[in-house]
Design a protein around this motif. Structure first.
Motif, PDB file in Angstrom:
ATOM      1  N   LEU A  50      76.887  19.424 -29.277  1.00  0.00           N
ATOM      2  CA  LEU A  50      75.599  18.828 -29.629  1.00  0.00           C
ATOM      3  C   LEU A  50      74.522  19.895 -29.806  1.00  0.00           C
ATOM      4  N   ARG A  51      74.533  20.889 -28.942  1.00  0.00           N
ATOM      5  CA  ARG A  51      73.550  21.975 -29.053  1.00  0.00           C
ATOM      6  C   ARG A  51      73.818  22.854 -30.269  1.00  0.00           C
ATOM      7  N   SER A  52      75.053  22.845 -30.766  1.00  0.00           N
ATOM      8  CA  SER A  52      75.422  23.657 -31.924  1.00  0.00           C
ATOM      9  C   SER A  52      75.014  23.035 -33.251  1.00  0.00           C
ATOM     10  N   LEU A  53      74.578  21.788 -33.236  1.00  0.00           N
ATOM     11  CA  LEU A  53      74.133  21.150 -34.474  1.00  0.00           C
ATOM     12  C   LEU A  53      72.900  21.880 -34.994  1.00  0.00           C
ATOM     13  N   ASP A  54      72.911  22.195 -36.269  1.00  0.00           N
ATOM     14  CA  ASP A  54      71.846  22.981 -36.893  1.00  0.00           C
ATOM     15  C   ASP A  54      70.616  22.118 -37.134  1.00  0.00           C
ATOM     16  N   VAL A  55      69.480  22.537 -36.574  1.00  0.00           N
ATOM     17  CA  VAL A  55      68.229  21.808 -36.780  1.00  0.00           C
ATOM     18  C   VAL A  55      67.347  22.487 -37.827  1.00  0.00           C
ATOM     19  N   SER A  56      67.754  23.663 -38.292  1.00  0.00           N
ATOM     20  CA  SER A  56      66.916  24.416 -39.223  1.00  0.00           C
ATOM     21  C   SER A  56      67.035  23.932 -40.675  1.00  0.00           C
ATOM     22  N   ASN A  57      67.961  23.062 -40.957  1.00  0.00           N
ATOM     23  CA  ASN A  57      68.165  22.597 -42.341  1.00  0.00           C
ATOM     24  C   ASN A  57      67.507  21.238 -42.593  1.00  0.00           C
ATOM     25  N   GLY A  58      66.401  21.004 -41.931  1.00  0.00           N
ATOM     26  CA  GLY A  58      65.679  19.748 -42.124  1.00  0.00           C
ATOM     27  C   GLY A  58      66.299  18.577 -41.383  1.00  0.00           C
ATOM     28  N   GLY A  59      67.229  18.850 -40.504  1.00  0.00           N
ATOM     29  CA  GLY A  59      67.848  17.795 -39.724  1.00  0.00           C
ATOM     30  C   GLY A  59      69.053  17.151 -40.378  1.00  0.00           C
ATOM     31  N   ALA A  60      69.627  17.789 -41.401  1.00  0.00           N
ATOM     32  CA  ALA A  60      70.764  17.190 -42.117  1.00  0.00           C
ATOM     33  C   ALA A  60      71.967  17.001 -41.199  1.00  0.00           C
ATOM     34  N   GLU A  61      72.267  17.994 -40.359  1.00  0.00           N
ATOM     35  CA  GLU A  61      73.412  17.847 -39.453  1.00  0.00           C
ATOM     36  C   GLU A  61      73.124  16.818 -38.373  1.00  0.00           C
ATOM     37  N   LEU A  62      71.890  16.749 -37.921  1.00  0.00           N
ATOM     38  CA  LEU A  62      71.534  15.738 -36.931  1.00  0.00           C
ATOM     39  C   LEU A  62      71.661  14.336 -37.545  1.00  0.00           C
ATOM     40  N   ALA A  63      71.221  14.201 -38.796  1.00  0.00           N
ATOM     41  CA  ALA A  63      71.343  12.913 -39.491  1.00  0.00           C
ATOM     42  C   ALA A  63      72.806  12.541 -39.677  1.00  0.00           C
ATOM     43  N   LEU A  64      73.639  13.530 -39.922  1.00  0.00           N
ATOM     44  CA  LEU A  64      75.076  13.282 -40.073  1.00  0.00           C
ATOM     45  C   LEU A  64      75.679  12.794 -38.756  1.00  0.00           C
ATOM     46  N   PHE A  65      75.251  13.380 -37.640  1.00  0.00           N
ATOM     47  CA  PHE A  65      75.740  12.936 -36.329  1.00  0.00           C
ATOM     48  C   PHE A  65      75.313  11.495 -36.064  1.00  0.00           C
ATOM     49  N   VAL A  66      74.067  11.174 -36.394  1.00  0.00           N
ATOM     50  CA  VAL A  66      73.574   9.803 -36.212  1.00  0.00           C
ATOM     51  C   VAL A  66      74.368   8.838 -37.092  1.00  0.00           C
ATOM     52  N   ALA A  67      74.656   9.233 -38.331  1.00  0.00           N
ATOM     53  CA  ALA A  67      75.453   8.392 -39.233  1.00  0.00           C
ATOM     54  C   ALA A  67      76.857   8.180 -38.681  1.00  0.00           C
ATOM     55  N   MET A  68      77.410   9.217 -38.042  1.00  0.00           N
ATOM     56  CA  MET A  68      78.729   9.085 -37.435  1.00  0.00           C
ATOM     57  C   MET A  68      78.698   8.057 -36.302  1.00  0.00           C
TER      58      MET A  68
END
Length: 139
Positions: A50-68
């Motif tokens: 979870l800490r490895s998810l990239d937040v510097s790209n506008g939250g795209a990876e975080l949004a992908l985790f939420v979609a999952m």
């Protein structure tokens, strides 16, 4: 694992409706594979993921985790596991979530999906309680 799911899901971090339009079966399978991978990890490794998810790209990876998480809720499986991942996700990323507008829509979809699934579960539990009550009065 999430990057692979993004590739299979068209890179959108899409919910089920968007995933269906772009080969949703592959995206749902990739999301399920990610959930299974996370389920096999110990708590420290999950925290690291979870800490490895990239937040510097506008939250795209975080949004992908939420979609999952939303996709897994829609399958009506692993409800407690999704809740645990969501709690850990919010604990780890609560400081950056408000500053990422890209997360607003995925989080709203997750909230709505979670609410719908809870109401469905609540209705089933109510039916079981009524049945148990009726059967206990038959003695």
């Amino acid at each position: 694992m999430l990057r692979r799911a993004a590739t299979l899901g068209g890179g959108k971090g899409a919910g089920k409706a968007e995933a269906d339009a772009s080969g949703g079966d592959a995206a749902v399978a990739a999301y399920s594979e990610c959930i299974e991978h996370l389920a096999g990890l110990n708590p420290s490794a999950i925290d690291l993921e979870l800490r490895s998810l990239d937040v510097s790209n506008g939250g795209a990876e975080l949004a992908l985790f939420v979609a999952m998480l939303q996709s897994e809720l829609q399958t009506a499986r692993n409800f407690e596991l999704v809740q645990a991942y969501l709690a850990a996700f919010l604990r780890v990323h609560s400081d950056v979530i408000p500053s990422l507008p890209a997360l607003q829509e995925p989080l709203i979809r997750l909230r709505d999906t979670e609410r719908a699934m809870w109401l469905k579960l609540k209705g089933k539990m109510q039916k079981v309680l009524c049945l148990v009550g009726a059967l206990s009065n038959m003695q």
